[in-house]
Design a protein around this motif. Structure first.
Motif, short mmCIF file in Angstrom:
data_model
loop_
_atom_site.label_atom_id
_atom_site.label_comp_id
_atom_site.label_asym_id
_atom_site.label_seq_id
_atom_site.Cartn_x
_atom_site.Cartn_y
_atom_site.Cartn_z
N ARG A 91 29.43 -45.89 -1.39
CA ARG A 91 28.97 -46.98 -0.54
C ARG A 91 28.94 -46.59 0.94
N LEU A 92 28.98 -45.29 1.22
CA LEU A 92 28.96 -44.83 2.60
C LEU A 92 27.54 -44.42 3.00
N PRO A 93 27.19 -44.52 4.29
CA PRO A 93 25.80 -44.38 4.71
C PRO A 93 25.35 -42.98 5.09
N TYR A 94 26.13 -41.96 4.82
CA TYR A 94 25.80 -40.61 5.25
C TYR A 94 26.01 -39.61 4.10
N PRO A 95 25.35 -38.44 4.17
CA PRO A 95 25.62 -37.39 3.17
C PRO A 95 26.99 -36.77 3.40
N ILE A 96 27.58 -36.27 2.33
CA ILE A 96 28.98 -35.80 2.37
C ILE A 96 29.06 -34.38 1.84
N VAL A 97 29.84 -33.57 2.55
CA VAL A 97 30.18 -32.22 2.10
C VAL A 97 31.69 -32.14 2.00
N SER A 98 32.20 -31.73 0.87
CA SER A 98 33.64 -31.66 0.64
C SER A 98 34.18 -30.26 0.92
N ILE A 99 35.33 -30.18 1.58
CA ILE A 99 36.05 -28.92 1.78
C ILE A 99 37.14 -28.84 0.71
N VAL A 100 37.03 -27.88 -0.20
CA VAL A 100 38.00 -27.76 -1.28
C VAL A 100 38.89 -26.55 -1.01
N HIS A 101 40.15 -26.83 -0.66
CA HIS A 101 41.14 -25.76 -0.50
C HIS A 101 41.68 -25.36 -1.87
N HIS A 102 42.06 -26.35 -2.66
CA HIS A 102 42.35 -26.15 -4.08
C HIS A 102 42.36 -27.51 -4.74
N LEU A 103 42.02 -27.54 -6.00
CA LEU A 103 41.96 -28.80 -6.72
C LEU A 103 43.33 -29.15 -7.29
N ARG A 104 43.66 -30.42 -7.26
CA ARG A 104 44.93 -30.86 -7.83
C ARG A 104 45.01 -30.51 -9.32
N ALA A 105 43.87 -30.54 -10.00
CA ALA A 105 43.87 -30.20 -11.42
C ALA A 105 44.31 -28.77 -11.68
N SER A 115 48.66 -29.02 -11.37
CA SER A 115 49.49 -29.78 -12.30
C SER A 115 49.18 -29.36 -13.74
N ARG A 116 50.21 -29.28 -14.55
CA ARG A 116 50.00 -28.99 -15.96
C ARG A 116 49.99 -30.29 -16.77
N ARG A 117 51.00 -31.11 -16.56
CA ARG A 117 51.16 -32.33 -17.35
C ARG A 117 50.01 -33.31 -17.13
N LEU A 118 49.57 -33.46 -15.88
CA LEU A 118 48.53 -34.44 -15.55
C LEU A 118 47.17 -33.81 -15.30
N SER A 119 47.00 -32.57 -15.64
CA SER A 119 45.75 -31.88 -15.35
C SER A 119 44.53 -32.59 -15.93
N PRO A 120 44.54 -33.09 -17.18
CA PRO A 120 43.34 -33.78 -17.69
C PRO A 120 42.95 -34.99 -16.85
N LEU A 121 43.95 -35.77 -16.40
CA LEU A 121 43.65 -36.93 -15.56
C LEU A 121 43.04 -36.49 -14.24
N TYR A 122 43.66 -35.50 -13.60
CA TYR A 122 43.15 -35.04 -12.31
C TYR A 122 41.75 -34.45 -12.44
N ARG A 123 41.50 -33.71 -13.52
CA ARG A 123 40.16 -33.15 -13.72
C ARG A 123 39.11 -34.27 -13.80
N THR A 124 39.44 -35.34 -14.51
CA THR A 124 38.50 -36.45 -14.65
C THR A 124 38.22 -37.09 -13.30
N LEU A 125 39.26 -37.37 -12.53
CA LEU A 125 39.09 -38.06 -11.25
C LEU A 125 38.45 -37.15 -10.21
N GLU A 126 38.83 -35.87 -10.20
CA GLU A 126 38.21 -34.97 -9.23
C GLU A 126 36.75 -34.71 -9.58
N ARG A 127 36.42 -34.69 -10.86
CA ARG A 127 35.01 -34.57 -11.24
C ARG A 127 34.22 -35.78 -10.73
N ARG A 128 34.79 -36.97 -10.87
CA ARG A 128 34.10 -38.17 -10.37
C ARG A 128 33.92 -38.10 -8.86
N TYR A 129 34.94 -37.61 -8.17
CA TYR A 129 34.81 -37.48 -6.72
C TYR A 129 33.70 -36.50 -6.36
#
Length: 354
Positions: free
Chosen positions: A84-98, A101-115
């Motif tokens: 819902r933001l009015p401008y194009p976005i470029v993300s800086i990825v230092h490292h992904l939370r997925a 984490s080992r235990r929560l990696s599937p959850l983080y992968r899903t949410l980071e993919r959506r992001y």
């Protein structure tokens, strides 16, 4: 261009990620761009997700820019808001939370993919990070690898000085990083305790995880390392430079690093690195040439590396000189900024591209 940067926390923070963001903005300003920074409060992950349903939070992000950079660590607050933001976005990825984490990696992968689905481009600090990002569905043509320069110190040191230092006893090892499980200090201590060497270790870093710091202290007592390990805590840049200059070897066997700028900073002093082969360290550390790559959580491999390098000072000296040459050949901040700016121009508002 009018460029924004959205991030969690204070841009003046001391971590490598904050330094990367600051240096990138400095380079964009030098290129003539205007910058607007939006500093968001650090959130626990569930609290960050709640930001996505807050109109007040969204209003704070509606600024007048041609393109917005976002530090990916703030993704919990942005994965829904971005749509819902009015401008194009470029993300800086230092490292992904997925990747952490080992235990929560599937959850983080899903949410980071959506992001990542909400952005038009991604700046990756290493080829390993780019591989993870594209593995989450990002088109490789929308990514750029722009590594940090690692020139925080840029010390004057020649090959003769590296050679002389390599002959000194005992072997001096330095660890630089926050005291958290991901950085692998406990694994390093366990390797030191079984290595056939009287090497000494200096530990530089903040005990940000109190429980883990207590575990580290117990490990030092249990393994009889109190006389060989110095817990230096957090140091100023001048003090850290002194610790690196006095050492033979940098050892940070992290469970995962998006890039690992500390390895490059150590190499500026001619220090080979013991690093994990998981993640971006492989962009900097060449196994057997500029350091030793070990599997995460493998103290036996660390013990073998310490024993071998302590017993072969010719090899230690050659690796130290190769490490310094690797540092000297690394892209500087001007090149890194140029790579990012080309991507920003490609995704900026149409009137900026024409």
């Amino acid at each position: 261009m009018r460029v924004g940067l959205t991030l969690y926390g204070d841009l003046e923070g001391r971590s490598g990620g904050f330094r990367y963001d600051r240096k990138l903005l400095d380079g964009l300003r030098t290129a003539g761009d205007t910058i607007e920074v939006i500093e968001l409060p650090w959130r626990r992950y569930p609290r960050g997700l709640l930001d996505n349903v807050s109109p007040r939070f969204r209003d704070r992000l509606e600024v007048d820019v041609d393109v917005m950079l976002q530090d990916e660590l703030a993704h919990p607050s942005l994965l829904g808001t971005n749509r819902r933001l009015p401008y194009p976005i470029v993300s800086i990825v230092h490292h992904l939370r997925a990747s952490e984490s080992r235990r929560l990696s599937p959850l983080y992968r899903t949410l980071e993919r959506r992001y990542l689905e909400t952005v038009e481009g991604v700046v990756c600090n290493s080829t390993a990070t780019e591989s993870v990002v594209t593995g989450l569905g990002v088109d490789a043509t929308a990514t750029v690898v722009a590594p940090p320069a690692g020139d925080r110190f840029d010390p004057p040191i020649d090959e003769e000085a590296i050679e002389r230092r390599a002959r000194e006893d005992p072997l001096r090892v330095v660890f630089v990083g926050n005291l958290t499980p991901r950085k692998g200090l406990k694994t390093l201590l366990e390797g030191l305790s079984t290595a056939e060497t009287d090497a000494e270790l200096t530990v530089v870093g903040r005990p940000v995880d109190g429980e883990y710091a207590a575990t580290v202290r117990r490990t030092i007592r249990r393994d009889g390392l109190a006389d060989r390990v110095r817990m230096a805590g957090e140091l100023s840049d001048d003090e850290l430079a002194g610790a690196l200059r006095a050492s033979h070897l940098l050892a940070v066997p992290s469970r995962y690093e998006g890039f690992g700028i500390v390895y490059l900073e150590g190499m500026s002093f001619g220090l080979p690195a013991i690093a994990s082969r998981a993640g971006g360290a492989t962009d900097v550390v060449t196994d057997g040439e500029t350091g030793v790559l070990v599997d995460p959580g493998d103290p036996a491999a660390i013990a073998r590396a310490l024993t071998r390098l302590d017993g072969d000072r010719d090899r230690l000296a050659e690796m130290g000189k190769a490490a310094r040459r690797r540092y000297e050949s690394h892209p500087d901040w001007r090149e890194t900024t140029a790579r990012v700016r080309r991507l920003l121009e490609a995704v900026a508002a149409p009137e900026v591209r024409t």
